[in-house]
Write an enzyme that holds these catalytic residues in place. Structure first.
Site, mmCIF file in Angstrom:
data_model
loop_
_atom_site.group_PDB
_atom_site.id
_atom_site.type_symbol
_atom_site.label_atom_id
_atom_site.label_comp_id
_atom_site.label_asym_id
_atom_site.label_seq_id
_atom_site.Cartn_x
_atom_site.Cartn_y
_atom_site.Cartn_z
ATOM 1 N N ARG A 1 18.208 37.041 9.461
ATOM 2 C CA ARG A 1 18.727 37.539 10.732
ATOM 3 C C ARG A 1 19.242 36.330 11.526
ATOM 4 N NH1 ARG A 1 15.631 42.077 13.977
ATOM 5 N NH2 ARG A 1 17.806 42.467 14.582
ATOM 6 N N ASP B 1 15.516 36.981 22.598
ATOM 7 C CA ASP B 1 15.578 36.506 21.221
ATOM 8 C C ASP B 1 16.164 35.104 21.106
ATOM 9 O OD1 ASP B 1 15.011 38.832 19.006
ATOM 10 O OD2 ASP B 1 15.605 39.655 20.938
ATOM 11 N N GLN C 1 13.158 51.258 19.378
ATOM 12 C CA GLN C 1 11.974 50.400 19.429
ATOM 13 C C GLN C 1 11.124 50.662 20.670
ATOM 14 O OE1 GLN C 1 15.118 49.340 18.773
ATOM 15 N NE2 GLN C 1 15.130 47.544 17.434
ATOM 16 N N ASN D 1 19.223 39.402 24.061
ATOM 17 C CA ASN D 1 18.108 40.322 23.834
ATOM 18 C C ASN D 1 18.688 41.619 23.288
ATOM 19 O OD1 ASN D 1 15.222 40.879 24.024
ATOM 20 N ND2 ASN D 1 15.755 42.329 25.636
ATOM 21 N N LYS D 2 17.824 42.551 22.968
ATOM 22 C CA LYS D 2 18.254 43.807 22.350
ATOM 23 C C LYS D 2 19.408 44.432 23.128
ATOM 24 C CE LYS D 2 17.021 45.167 19.306
ATOM 25 N NZ LYS D 2 17.626 44.935 17.952
ATOM 26 N N ARG E 1 9.888 42.699 13.188
ATOM 27 C CA ARG E 1 10.992 42.372 14.089
ATOM 28 C C ARG E 1 10.394 41.823 15.376
ATOM 29 N NH1 ARG E 1 8.809 44.835 17.530
ATOM 30 N NH2 ARG E 1 10.622 44.653 18.851
#
Length: 341
Positions: free
Chosen positions: A87, A233, A192, A243-244, A44
């Site tokens: 993804r 991302d 993460q 982003n996350k 990832r």
């Protein structure tokens, strides 16, 4: 530290779902399994996904190389689609696959292109590591002396070809004696930050403190955070970026407390075809990631769930964007176009 290797015509990935308890390397010889590993987050992080997909494309070419030229070409298009569907948010995935497809086209869409494809995937991998080191050097310059840095999720060696974007900045700044402490958000629901960022920092001997996601604003209010830097991302043309999940909350809190807020990314993560963050597709993941923590049920099974993997942070909350070509400051749309248009 590295998480991706190509050896003897096979792809090896460090299984990040097992970290930090076990370091398990998995071997892949089938591109479909690579797509599955990306979807399952065995690998990832936007750059690492792109590198892995490029190698997956090579595995497809090796599988189909004995077919007729027409059948080879049609099956390679199918393989690209399988890898691309793994993804949806990280643009590096599509960037890398498009680059591999152009390489194949440059060699006449021929099965004889396999060596060239492997060389291209290796180049994508090596270039990512080189970009990360450049990002680290540029980013270290904006880190203040005795910095206490907050980061969210993981944008280190494990999320890239090697060295890391955000952790590349932190590694470079720490080597210069500028980092006193790194606060790592645990990053729910898959942790993460706790499992991966803390793991990388501890292994490198960088002072690290793990906090729950809902503690960041409290630390900011107590004056314990000097800057925030985290990953990306996909970035739109105006500087809005995905982003996350949880990044937007960190950005709002940093803005409220007057704390510099940066993102770090390679140019392969910038998508100038999307005008703003509203056009970035957001992946939704299974609700079981919220109702269960690594197989242990923590919520009623009957409860509804909503589990977006990413959120979008508006560019108005950004202090700067750290890239391999330097730090980009507002106006972001104009300056991103100058550097990367």
């Amino acid at each position: 530290m590295e998480a991706i290797q190509w050896k003897a015509n096979s792809l090896y990935l460090l299984d990040q779902t097992k970290l930090p308890v076990e370091e398990v390397w998995l071997e892949f010889s089938d591109y479909r399994a690579v797509a599955g590993a990306i979807a399952a987050m065995v690998v990832r992080g936007a750059p690492a996904i792109g590198v892995s997909a490029a190698y997956g494309y090579c595995l497809a070419a090796m599988e189909y190389r004995s077919l007729s030229p027409a059948a080879f070409q049609s099956n390679m298009a199918l393989a690209k689609g399988v890898l691309a569907a793994s993804r949806p948010t990280a643009v590096n995935l599509f960037w890398a696959l498009d680059r591999m497809e152009r390489c194949l086209s440059a060699h006449g869409n021929s099965p004889d292109a396999v060596p060239a494809l492997i060389a291209q995937a290796r180049a994508i991998h090596a270039e990512d590591v080189e970009m990360n080191h450049a990002i680290g050097a540029h980013g270290a310059a904006v880190v203040p002396e005795h910095a206490r840095v907050l980061t969210h999720c993981n944008a280190g060696s494990l999320a890239t070809g090697g060295y890391g974007t955000v952790l590349g900045v932190i590694r470079s700044a720490f080597a210069q004696g500028k980092v006193d402490m790194v606060y790592a958000d645990e990053t729910r629901p898959l942790l993460q930050g706790a499992r991966l960022t803390a793991y990388e920092l501890v292994r490198d001997g960088i002072p690290a403190t793990l906090i729950a996601d809902n503690m960041a604003a409290f630390l900011m209010a107590r004056g314990k955070i000097d800057m925030v830097i985290l990953g990306c991302d996909r970035m739109a043309a105006n500087g809005d970026f995905a982003n996350k999940i949880g990044t937007y909350s960190v950005a709002v809190n940093a803005h409220h407390h007057g704390i510099p807020f940066y993102t770090a990314l390679p140019s392969s993560t910038i998508d100038l075809s999307i005008p703003d963050g509203g056009g970035i597709p957001i992946e939704e993941r299974p609700g079981s990631e919220i109702t269960h923590v690594f197989g242990v049920q923590t919520a009623p099974l009957e409860v509804g769930t909503y589990n977006p993997a990413f959120d979008v942070t508006p560019h108005t909350l950004l202090t700067g964007i750290v890239t391999e070509k330097g730090v980009v400051y507002p106006p972001f749309q104009e300056n991103l176009a100058k550097l990367f248009g």
